[in-house]
Design a protein around this motif. Structure first.
Motif, PDB file in Angstrom:
ATOM      1  N   ASP A 168      44.011   4.647  73.808  1.00  0.00           N
ATOM      2  CA  ASP A 168      44.226   3.359  74.849  1.00  0.00           C
ATOM      3  C   ASP A 168      45.751   3.406  75.279  1.00  0.00           C
ATOM      4  OD1 ASP A 168      41.475   2.350  75.103  1.00  0.00           O
ATOM      5  OD2 ASP A 168      41.649   0.561  72.650  1.00  0.00           O
ATOM      6  N   LYS A 169      45.798   2.837  76.427  1.00  0.00           N
ATOM      7  CA  LYS A 169      47.565   3.346  76.811  1.00  0.00           C
ATOM      8  C   LYS A 169      47.690   2.673  77.336  1.00  0.00           C
ATOM      9  CE  LYS A 169      47.974   8.489  77.649  1.00  0.00           C
ATOM     10  NZ  LYS A 169      47.753   9.102  77.909  1.00  0.00           N
ATOM     11  N   ALA A 170      48.855   1.903  77.119  1.00  0.00           N
ATOM     12  CA  ALA A 170      48.984   0.693  78.098  1.00  0.00           C
ATOM     13  C   ALA A 170      49.891   0.912  79.802  1.00  0.00           C
ATOM     14  CB  ALA A 170      50.175  -0.014  77.966  1.00  0.00           C
ATOM     15  N   PRO A 171      48.957  -0.186  79.865  1.00  0.00           N
ATOM     16  CA  PRO A 171      48.893   0.361  81.797  1.00  0.00           C
ATOM     17  C   PRO A 171      49.704  -0.013  82.226  1.00  0.00           C
ATOM     18  CG  PRO A 171      47.856  -2.217  81.223  1.00  0.00           C
ATOM     19  CD  PRO A 171      48.431  -1.231  80.319  1.00  0.00           C
ATOM     20  N   PRO A 172      50.687   1.214  83.471  1.00  0.00           N
ATOM     21  CA  PRO A 172      51.560   0.869  83.565  1.00  0.00           C
ATOM     22  C   PRO A 172      52.348  -0.818  84.541  1.00  0.00           C
ATOM     23  CG  PRO A 172      50.806   2.505  85.186  1.00  0.00           C
ATOM     24  CD  PRO A 172      50.016   1.998  84.084  1.00  0.00           C
ATOM     25  N   VAL A 173      53.344  -1.352  83.908  1.00  0.00           N
ATOM     26  CA  VAL A 173      53.995  -1.987  84.577  1.00  0.00           C
ATOM     27  C   VAL A 173      54.590  -1.874  85.955  1.00  0.00           C
ATOM     28  CG1 VAL A 173      55.429  -4.409  84.865  1.00  0.00           C
ATOM     29  CG2 VAL A 173      54.630  -3.289  82.714  1.00  0.00           C
ATOM     30  N   ALA A 174      53.723  -2.733  87.073  1.00  0.00           N
ATOM     31  CA  ALA A 174      54.242  -2.158  88.482  1.00  0.00           C
ATOM     32  C   ALA A 174      55.279  -3.145  88.666  1.00  0.00           C
ATOM     33  CB  ALA A 174      53.399  -3.703  89.201  1.00  0.00           C
ATOM     34  N   PRO A 175      57.025  -2.659  89.585  1.00  0.00           N
ATOM     35  CA  PRO A 175      57.468  -3.338  89.417  1.00  0.00           C
ATOM     36  C   PRO A 175      57.962  -4.110  90.517  1.00  0.00           C
ATOM     37  CG  PRO A 175      57.646  -1.502  91.139  1.00  0.00           C
ATOM     38  CD  PRO A 175      56.176  -1.461  90.411  1.00  0.00           C
ATOM     39  N   PRO A 176      59.272  -5.266  89.618  1.00  0.00           N
ATOM     40  CA  PRO A 176      59.101  -6.430  90.289  1.00  0.00           C
ATOM     41  C   PRO A 176      59.700  -6.185  91.836  1.00  0.00           C
ATOM     42  CG  PRO A 176      60.655  -6.181  88.790  1.00  0.00           C
ATOM     43  CD  PRO A 176      59.766  -5.095  88.469  1.00  0.00           C
ATOM     44  N   ARG A 177      59.111  -7.348  92.964  1.00  0.00           N
ATOM     45  CA  ARG A 177      60.118  -7.247  94.108  1.00  0.00           C
ATOM     46  C   ARG A 177      60.787  -8.115  94.476  1.00  0.00           C
ATOM     47  NH1 ARG A 177      57.971  -3.367  96.871  1.00  0.00           N
ATOM     48  NH2 ARG A 177      55.808  -2.396  96.040  1.00  0.00           N
ATOM     49  N   PHE A 178      61.820  -8.402  94.053  1.00  0.00           N
ATOM     50  CA  PHE A 178      62.545  -9.336  95.190  1.00  0.00           C
ATOM     51  C   PHE A 178      63.554  -8.525  95.802  1.00  0.00           C
ATOM     52  CE2 PHE A 178      63.796  -7.474  90.696  1.00  0.00           C
ATOM     53  CZ  PHE A 178      65.768  -7.504  90.932  1.00  0.00           C
ATOM     54  N   ALA A 179      64.336  -9.744  96.425  1.00  0.00           N
ATOM     55  CA  ALA A 179      65.845  -9.523  97.633  1.00  0.00           C
ATOM     56  C   ALA A 179      66.823 -10.697  96.718  1.00  0.00           C
ATOM     57  CB  ALA A 179      65.690  -9.385  98.399  1.00  0.00           C
ATOM     58  N   LEU A 180      68.188 -10.312  96.494  1.00  0.00           N
ATOM     59  CA  LEU A 180      69.022 -10.941  96.063  1.00  0.00           C
ATOM     60  C   LEU A 180      70.353 -10.849  96.891  1.00  0.00           C
ATOM     61  CD1 LEU A 180      68.513 -11.254  92.436  1.00  0.00           C
ATOM     62  CD2 LEU A 180      67.923 -12.925  93.601  1.00  0.00           C
ATOM     63  N   GLN A 181      71.122 -11.711  96.909  1.00  0.00           N
ATOM     64  CA  GLN A 181      72.285 -11.806  98.033  1.00  0.00           C
ATOM     65  C   GLN A 181      73.065 -12.341  97.321  1.00  0.00           C
ATOM     66  OE1 GLN A 181      73.708 -10.346 100.973  1.00  0.00           O
ATOM     67  NE2 GLN A 181      75.218 -11.100  99.579  1.00  0.00           N
ATOM     68  N   LEU A 182      74.403 -11.989  96.725  1.00  0.00           N
ATOM     69  CA  LEU A 182      75.903 -12.601  95.764  1.00  0.00           C
ATOM     70  C   LEU A 182      76.957 -13.272  97.009  1.00  0.00           C
ATOM     71  CD1 LEU A 182      76.685 -12.626  92.380  1.00  0.00           C
ATOM     72  CD2 LEU A 182      77.935 -10.590  93.562  1.00  0.00           C
ATOM     73  N   LEU A 183      77.323 -14.325  96.367  1.00  0.00           N
ATOM     74  CA  LEU A 183      78.260 -14.563  97.533  1.00  0.00           C
ATOM     75  C   LEU A 183      79.400 -15.584  96.380  1.00  0.00           C
ATOM     76  CD1 LEU A 183      74.815 -15.900  99.227  1.00  0.00           C
ATOM     77  CD2 LEU A 183      76.581 -16.401 100.479  1.00  0.00           C
ATOM     78  N   ARG A 184      80.492 -16.018  97.255  1.00  0.00           N
ATOM     79  CA  ARG A 184      81.789 -16.158  96.566  1.00  0.00           C
ATOM     80  C   ARG A 184      82.003 -18.174  96.694  1.00  0.00           C
ATOM     81  NH1 ARG A 184      85.310 -15.271  92.310  1.00  0.00           N
ATOM     82  NH2 ARG A 184      84.452 -12.945  92.554  1.00  0.00           N
ATOM     83  N   ALA A 185      82.030 -18.477  96.188  1.00  0.00           N
ATOM     84  CA  ALA A 185      82.454 -20.040  96.719  1.00  0.00           C
ATOM     85  C   ALA A 185      83.601 -20.758  96.056  1.00  0.00           C
ATOM     86  CB  ALA A 185      81.223 -21.248  97.047  1.00  0.00           C
ATOM     87  N   GLY A 186      84.721 -20.500  96.092  1.00  0.00           N
ATOM     88  CA  GLY A 186      85.932 -20.987  95.190  1.00  0.00           C
ATOM     89  C   GLY A 186      85.736 -20.374  93.646  1.00  0.00           C
ATOM     90  N   ARG A 187      86.037 -20.507  92.992  1.00  0.00           N
ATOM     91  CA  ARG A 187      85.697 -20.116  91.865  1.00  0.00           C
ATOM     92  C   ARG A 187      84.736 -19.325  91.034  1.00  0.00           C
ATOM     93  NH1 ARG A 187      90.339 -20.296  89.191  1.00  0.00           N
ATOM     94  NH2 ARG A 187      88.972 -17.989  87.777  1.00  0.00           N
TER      95      ARG A 187
END
Length: 253
Positions: free
Chosen positions: A88-107
């Motif tokens: 038995d082989k472990a089934p492949p894990v599907a890649p996660p799907r997301f979108a992230l934005q990095l922002l800066r506010a002050g410190r």
């Protein structure tokens, strides 16, 4: 010459007369024939038929033939047998799907989940909610966008590993590089993908402060879309914000 007597075949002239006893021919003796003794023969043994040697049989080679059921269902018996024998082989894990934005506010740095996967627009409801949260926290309400959004998976196809661990390493490396450019006093992780792949936590960590190796102090928050759908969560965010607000306020002063 050791000749005792001899008789001429004819009468010799002037020869002495022969003795009569020498001229008598003896009669042959009657000898009874000896009967021949029958020769005893051994009794004939019954003939035993020799057993016939069995002819060597050729080994039968069984040729696998698909059964009727497998033919109807287009099944492949040989492949099924190989799959059953394989471990038995472990089934492949599907890649996660997301979108992230990095922002800066002050410190503070903000790693925010993009609800629609697209960059923020000035009139987006999610972006307007984020501006309200920054004003409540005493931070500039016009955050600076840093770089392009982080979209996962990176590639639509290929042999590159794009599982959860690879996504975590990529997101943490991306944020760590921005922190080297300019440190921050608190990293806001807004949305489950940001909490999971940057803070190595889950939804149970919402509204809590985390210490992430390589990233420092982080604050886990629900996603902007989730806050809009469940307004009662905003009260929990406000209470957690009041506990942490002194950290970035002191740095601003």
């Amino acid at each position: 010459m050791q000749v005792v007597s001899w008789l001429p075949r004819t009468e010799l002239p002037f020869a002495a007369p022969s003795r009569p006893e020498l001229l008598d021919t003896p009669e042959p003796l009657d000898v009874a024939p000896v009967p021949a003794m029958p020769v005893a023969r051994a009794p004939a043994e019954p003939s035993v038929p020799m057993p016939e040697r069995p002819k060597p049989e050729r080994p039968k080679i069984e040729v696998p033939r698909p059964s009727l059921a497998s033919t109807r269902t287009n099944a492949k018996p040989m492949e099924e047998a190989e799959e059953a024998a394989a471990p038995d082989k472990a089934p492949p894990v599907a890649p996660p799907r997301f979108a992230l934005q990095l922002l800066r506010a002050g410190r503070c740095l903000l790693l925010v989940e993009l609800p629609t996967g697209e960059p923020f627009q000035s009139r987006d409801p999610a972006y307007l909610l984020l501006k309200d949260m920054l004003r409540a926290a005493g931070l500039p309400d016009s955050p600076q966008i840093i770089g392009e959004p982080v979209r996962w998976p990176l590639l639509s196809r290929g042999a590159l590993d794009q599982g959860p661990e690879a996504a975590r390493d990529f997101v943490q490396g991306f944020v760590s590089a921005r922190l080297e450019d300019e440190p921050c006093v608190c990293l806001w992780l807004i949305g489950l993908p940001a909490v999971k792949f940057a803070g190595e936590a889950d939804a149970q960590a919402f509204n809590r402060e985390l210490q992430v190796e390589g990233l420092g102090s982080a604050w886990a928050l629900p996603g902007l879309e989730l806050l809009m759908e469940t307004p009662q969560r905003k009260a929990d965010v406000w209470q957690a914000m009041r506990r942490l607000m002194a950290r970035w306020k002191e740095s601003n002063e």
